[in-house]
Design an enzyme around this catalytic site. Structure first.
Site, short mmCIF file in Angstrom:
data_model
loop_
_atom_site.label_atom_id
_atom_site.label_comp_id
_atom_site.label_asym_id
_atom_site.label_seq_id
_atom_site.Cartn_x
_atom_site.Cartn_y
_atom_site.Cartn_z
CE LYS A 97 -2.54 -1.12 3.62
NZ LYS A 97 -1.78 -2.40 4.03
NE ARG B 190 6.95 -0.71 11.23
CZ ARG B 190 5.86 -0.74 10.51
NH1 ARG B 190 6.01 -0.05 9.40
NH2 ARG B 190 4.57 -1.14 10.43
NE ARG C 91 7.93 -3.23 4.75
CZ ARG C 91 6.62 -2.62 4.76
NH1 ARG C 91 6.22 -2.04 5.87
NH2 ARG C 91 5.90 -2.87 3.85
NE ARG D 262 1.85 -5.27 11.41
CZ ARG D 262 2.78 -4.83 10.40
NH1 ARG D 262 3.93 -5.13 10.64
NH2 ARG D 262 2.36 -3.73 9.64
NE ARG E 133 -4.29 -1.93 9.63
CZ ARG E 133 -3.09 -0.95 9.29
NH1 ARG E 133 -3.17 -0.08 8.89
NH2 ARG E 133 -2.04 -1.86 9.08
P1 AMP Z 1 0.76 -0.09 9.03
O1 AMP Z 1 2.19 0.75 9.11
O2 AMP Z 1 -0.37 0.65 8.45
O3 AMP Z 1 0.96 -1.40 9.12
O4 AMP Z 1 0.59 0.36 10.72
C1 AMP Z 1 1.31 -0.19 11.85
C2 AMP Z 1 0.43 -0.54 13.07
O5 AMP Z 1 -0.44 0.76 13.22
C3 AMP Z 1 -0.76 -1.58 12.95
O6 AMP Z 1 -0.32 -2.62 12.91
C4 AMP Z 1 -1.74 -1.23 14.08
O7 AMP Z 1 -1.25 -1.37 15.25
C5 AMP Z 1 -1.72 0.57 13.75
N1 AMP Z 1 -2.75 1.00 12.83
C6 AMP Z 1 -2.52 1.79 11.67
N2 AMP Z 1 -3.54 2.02 10.98
C7 AMP Z 1 -4.53 1.61 11.91
C8 AMP Z 1 -6.17 1.91 11.74
N3 AMP Z 1 -6.59 2.26 10.55
N4 AMP Z 1 -6.77 1.38 12.70
C9 AMP Z 1 -6.21 0.58 13.73
N5 AMP Z 1 -4.90 0.49 14.04
C10 AMP Z 1 -4.09 1.19 12.99
#
Ligand code: AMP
Length: 215
Positions: free
Chosen positions: A13, A162, A127, A173, A88
């Site tokens: 994404k 990370r 990553r 996840r 999400r």
């Molecule tokens: P990402 O980098 O988009 O994978 O986001 C990293 C982490 O941030 C996720 O595993 C969630 O813990 C949190 N997160 C990001 N976006 C959301 C969302 N829209 N709703 C809830 N948690 C989120």
């Protein structure tokens, strides 16, 4: 132009969003990046969200909706935006619909990026991310390493894995994704702006979006 990118963690994404930003000149809104900046800055939001993120769980909807409502009303979103990592959950999708309705705008493209689980696990666990919160450049030790191991090409800060990209966290996840986020595909599938694209590379998604927005 308003675009939502859906897909599991590691589906690309962020990469597609960056290409779209370059092509269409609209901002990428990544809730993950916003939350990581809040954690690094030690804000109230960051303190509330950090534990959920490290465990590979979703941050509660009320925290996310608060930041998104503000963000979508910022001036740079007037011409459009790319949502990367939001919505999400079904609750977030329904709240987003109401927010956009109240703002009198609709979505031009809702794009689901399809990538098999085994590819996602390898991609995420290999990553590395720049630890400088202003930079957050992303590398991959297999396909896209930095020129000097462990050092960001862009800003010279150390890169690191990370906390939520260890193999164990990635599996959690993906389970969270299957339970909470994958149902969004059913939620949006009858929308004329929805499309699902096989996405081992970003090009098919870019082509599908170009076709959707030129309708
Ligand atoms: P990402 O980098 O988009 O994978 O986001 C990293 C982490 O941030 C996720 O595993 C969630 O813990 C949190 N997160 C990001 N976006 C959301 C969302 N829209 N709703 C809830 N948690 C989120």
């Amino acid at each position: 132009m308003r675009i939502i990118l859906l897909g599991a963690p590691g589906a690309g994404k962020g990469t597609v969003a960056e290409l779209l930003t370059k092509r269409y000149g609209i901002p990428q809104i990544s809730t993950g990046d916003m939350l990581r900046s809040a954690v690094n800055a030690g804000t109230e939001l960051g303190r509330a969200a950090g534990g959920f993120m490290t465990r590979g769980e979703l941050v509660p909807d009320d925290l996310i909706l608060g930041i998104m409502e503000e963000r979508l009303r910022e001036k740079d979103c007037a011409k459009g935006f790319i949502l990367d990592g939001f919505p999400r959950t079904l609750g977030q999708a329904s709240s987003l619909g109401k927010m956009l309705g109240a703002m009198g705008i609709s979505l031009d493209a809702i794009v689901n990026l399809e990538v098999p689980d085994e590819v996602l696990i390898t991609r995420l666990a290999s990553r590395r991310t720049c630890t400088n919160p202003e930079c957050q450049a992303i590398y991959n030790v297999i396909t896209w390493p930095s020129a000097r191991e462990g050092i960001c090409d862009r800003c010279g800060a150390p890169t690191a894995q990370r906390d939520d990209e260890t193999e164990e966290a990635v599996k959690r996840r993906l389970a969270t994704y299957g339970e909470k986020t994958a149902p969004l595909i059913d939620y949006y599938k009858n929308d004329p702006a929805f499309i699902s694209v096989p996405s081992l590379k970003p090009e098919p998604a870019m082509d599908a979006i170009a076709a959707l927005v030129s309708r």
